[in-house]
Design a protein around this motif. Structure first.
Motif, mmCIF file in Angstrom:
data_model
loop_
_atom_site.group_PDB
_atom_site.id
_atom_site.type_symbol
_atom_site.label_atom_id
_atom_site.label_comp_id
_atom_site.label_asym_id
_atom_site.label_seq_id
_atom_site.Cartn_x
_atom_site.Cartn_y
_atom_site.Cartn_z
ATOM 1 N N ALA A 370 7.546 1.070 -8.771
ATOM 2 C CA ALA A 370 6.575 0.192 -9.442
ATOM 3 C C ALA A 370 6.670 -1.241 -8.961
ATOM 4 O O ALA A 370 5.708 -2.006 -9.073
ATOM 5 C CB ALA A 370 6.790 0.252 -10.954
ATOM 6 N N THR A 374 0.705 -2.855 -8.485
ATOM 7 C CA THR A 374 -0.402 -1.893 -8.565
ATOM 8 C C THR A 374 -1.377 -2.033 -7.411
ATOM 9 O O THR A 374 -1.912 -1.024 -6.919
ATOM 10 C CB THR A 374 -1.150 -2.076 -9.902
ATOM 11 O OG1 THR A 374 -1.586 -3.438 -10.015
ATOM 12 C CG2 THR A 374 -0.250 -1.747 -11.079
ATOM 13 N N ASP A 378 -2.166 1.109 -4.978
ATOM 14 C CA ASP A 378 -3.521 1.642 -4.817
ATOM 15 C C ASP A 378 -3.922 1.660 -3.342
ATOM 16 O O ASP A 378 -4.583 2.610 -2.885
ATOM 17 C CB ASP A 378 -4.523 0.802 -5.611
ATOM 18 C CG ASP A 378 -4.355 0.954 -7.111
ATOM 19 O OD1 ASP A 378 -3.699 1.927 -7.535
ATOM 20 O OD2 ASP A 378 -4.869 0.099 -7.859
#
Length: 684
Positions: A370, A374, A378
């Motif tokens: 993580a 993000t 993606d």
């Protein structure tokens, strides 16, 4: 060669102690077998803990109050990335009368390390300077001073020589560092200060030398921080979260399902990427190359082509500029998520490859990664191996990756985030003034719509109406619609008799931004166009950046041509409608010449003549429009059809253009604005 130079240097230093430093893989062996005296020191400067002095002289000798001086300080760095990292710990080096800096390897796109003096008279007594090539891409620099000088600025001058005249934007806030791997968090900054774990930050007269302190340790409880004026943050080393420590003996096998929890933003826990050396410069058209794999070989991560290991990634996840040069021939890299020493190191390795523009593909990103963020996750998951075999799709994927990685994990971005975490105010990001000069009233709404959709930058527009008033209905309605977006705009009316170059200088004089971007009224620009240029300005260190004329729409024959020129490189030519430069560069070069045409070309020549560099970033977010006439660059259609990579009938831009905005204000003839008026001030 390097060993020979070091032997001669050790003989020449007399009885004074020497500090022999190394940084990066394979550098320690260059120091083996050298003659030593009792007081000499060997230091891994890339891993030296900040806040720990580097003692010189014989242990147990009587100390005096004089500042320690070395007869020789030498540093052998594997790559410029390793040299950049070593500069941070170089603040602990003593003064010296002889300094030797050796680079084992450099990427092909960098200049030789020809150093320049620091500029405050510190080197007026310099006796001798030698710069010699070692092998194909290695270098040795030797400095001889009659009196001791600070060692860190000498090392900094060598690295600066590989990047040209301009250093690029500085990193804020001022920092004090402590602990192992602290250099990872602030590579290349000789202005940092090493502090003890409990503080305090030293004072320069009555002012702390840093605004923020960062301690990097093994995760054990830190001692209390003793400085009430300077806030402190704590981070852990990349080896702290090894797979075995997180998930036991079979941690690697269970890694795919492991989720590393953290109270803080996981991105902020990752040491940043050094974008000044790890960036897409050197990106190539390699869609027919082999597919590499980021996987495990023993206990180290490697990028492998078949059975051959092309690069070995450092245990802390660092990927160097030379590593990137060694895998540019690959069409892409597939990520094996069970590799590397632990989550943090793996995230740094993947983020570094992405920042370098290496096209990546992978299975779904596991929860423990993580820290990639993000946006980058993606982008990684948004492509398949089939995309890497298509030249256009591969480059589009690379651009999305580099954008996400550099904006999320870049050194400047990370420290701005750390400052926000501690409430330290920072100066705003540089403001871009877009200079739009047009002779065509019917194109004002079209051009303003292109500017209005820019994102990721603070901007203003200086609209110069060359030979017509602002109260024309189609012009007034377009300006009103632009103002409704909330973006600032300055409208200037110039007489038709004014020469185009002078009109541009008038526009610059009315701009308030730090950066000046030139805009053509009839071309198409993607919404990330300005943000990409600002990013390229940061990692390239160039005085002027722009894009190539990759996509050209030939309006007369309704044909889109993709020329696929080399990008992410130093160049002498870019598209005039994509110029972005600092205001001070225009001042240094005398601004735009008072000519009716070839204005942009003359500016590029002036920048190069003054010792500056021009960097061409990717051209996928820009489309040059060509009509039957009215352009200052009067090449015929055959010029744009020569040596193209691909062409399509009709409108077919890159997906990074993200479609076309609707022109602002009143439509002309009920549809898209026509491009028919003669304009002697277009792209040059």
């Amino acid at each position: 060669m390097i060993t020979t130079v070091l032997r001669h240097a050790l003989r020449a230093r007399g009885d004074e102690p020497a500090v022999l430093c190394h940084s990066g893989a394979g550098t320690l062996r260059e120091l083996s077998g050298l003659p030593r005296n009792a007081g000499d020191r060997t230091v891994d400067l890339g891993a030296h803990p900040l806040g720990e002095p580097i003692p010189i002289g014989v242990e147990g000798a009587t100390d005096d109050e004089r500042e320690p001086v070395a007869g020789l300080v030498a540093l052998v760095a594997a790559t410029p990335t390793d040299l950049h990292r070593a500069l941070t710990a170089a603040v602990h080096l003593p003064k010296a009368v002889q300094v030797v800096v050796a680079l084992l390897d450099t990427p092909g796109h960098q200049d030789p390390p020809v150093p320049a003096g620091p500029g405050m008279g510190q080197w007026r007594d310099l006796q001798e300077l030698r710069v010699r090539r070692v092998g194909r891409r290695g270098w040795v620099c030797e400095f001889f001073f009659p009196n001791p000088v600070e060692s860190a600025p000498v090392l900094d001058a060598v690295l600066h020589g590989t990047r040209g005249r301009r250093r690029g934007p500085s990193v804020a806030p001022l920092a004090a560092l402590n602990g192992a791997e602290a250099s990872l968090w602030r590579p290349g900054d000789t202005g940092v200060h090493g502090v003890e774990q409990g503080g305090p930050v030293p004072l320069r007269r009555v002012t702390p030398v840093a605004d923020l302190a960062l301690r990097v340790g093994d995760g054990a409880a830190a001692v209390d921080w003793a400085d009430e004026k300077v806030p402190v943050l704590d981070r852990v080393t990349t080896g702290t979260d090894s797979w075995e420590g997180l998930a036991g003996e079979h941690g690697r096998e269970r890694a795919a399902g492991l989720i590393v929890s953290a109270a803080a933003d996981p991105v902020s826990l990752i040491a940043p990427i050094d974008e000044t050396t790890v960036n897409p410069t050197g990106f190539g058209k390699a869609e027919k190359g082999p597919l590499g794999h980021l996987t495990l070989n023993g206990d180290r991560a490697v990028v492998r082509d078949g059975k051959k290991d092309l690069i070995e990634v450092a245990a802390d996840g660092t990927v160097t500029d030379v590593d990137l040069a060694g895998i540019r021939h690959l069409r892409g890299v597939r990520i094996d998520w069970t590799g590397h020493t632990g989550p943090t190191a793996a995230v740094r390795a993947v983020a570094s490859l992405a920042a370098g523009g290496v096209p990546l593909v992978a299975e779904p990103v596991p929860g423990w990664a993580a820290g990639l963020g993000t946006t980058l996750i993606d982008a990684i998951e948004g492509a398949t191996e089939a995309d890497l075999t298509d030249r256009l799709a591969r480059e589009e994927h690379s651009v999305r990756l580099r954008r996400a990685a550099l904006r999320t994990h870049g050194l400047r971005s990370r420290w701005r985030g750390l400052a926000a975490e501690t409430g330290i105010p920072l100066p705003p990001e540089p403001r871009v003034s877009v200079i739009l000069c047009t002779r065509r009233p019917d194109m004002v709404g079209f051009a303003l719509a292109q500017i209005a959709r820019q994102r990721g930058v603070a901007l203003e527009t200086v609209l110069t109406l060359h030979g017509f008033p602002a109260d024309l209905p189609e012009v007034a309605s377009a300006i009103d619609a632009y103002r409704e977006t909330g973006l600032p705009i300055v409208v200037h009316e110039a007489s038709a008799e004014r020469i185009f170059g002078s009109v541009l200088n008038d526009s610059v004089a009315r701009a308030s931004g730090d950066l000046i971007a030139k805009w053509d009224d009839d071309d198409w620009y993607g919404p990330e166009h300005l943000a990409d240029l600002v990013l390229a300005r940061t990692y390239s260190g160039a005085e002027l950046v722009g894009t190539g004329q990759d996509f050209v729409y030939l309006q007369e024959v309704d044909l889109m041509v993709w020329r696929s020129r080399e990008s992410e490189t130093a160049t002498r030519f870019i598209a005039g409608g994509t110029i972005l430069t600092d205001r001070v560069v225009l001042e240094e070069t005398g601004g735009f010449r008072p000519l009716p045409r070839a204005i942009d070309t003359q500016l590029l020549i002036a920048v190069s003549r003054g010792g500056g560099r021009v960097h061409r970033t990717h051209g996928l977010g820009y489309v040059l429009r060509r009509t039957g006439g009215g352009h200052t660059w009067s090449e015929d259609m055959a010029y744009f059809l020569h040596n193209y990579a691909r062409q399509w009938s009709g409108w077919r831009p890159s997906s990074l253009l993200e479609g076309e905005p609707v022109p602002l204000g009143r439509p002309v003839d009920g549809g898209e604005p026509a491009v028919t008026a003669t304009y002697p001030g277009g792209s040059a």
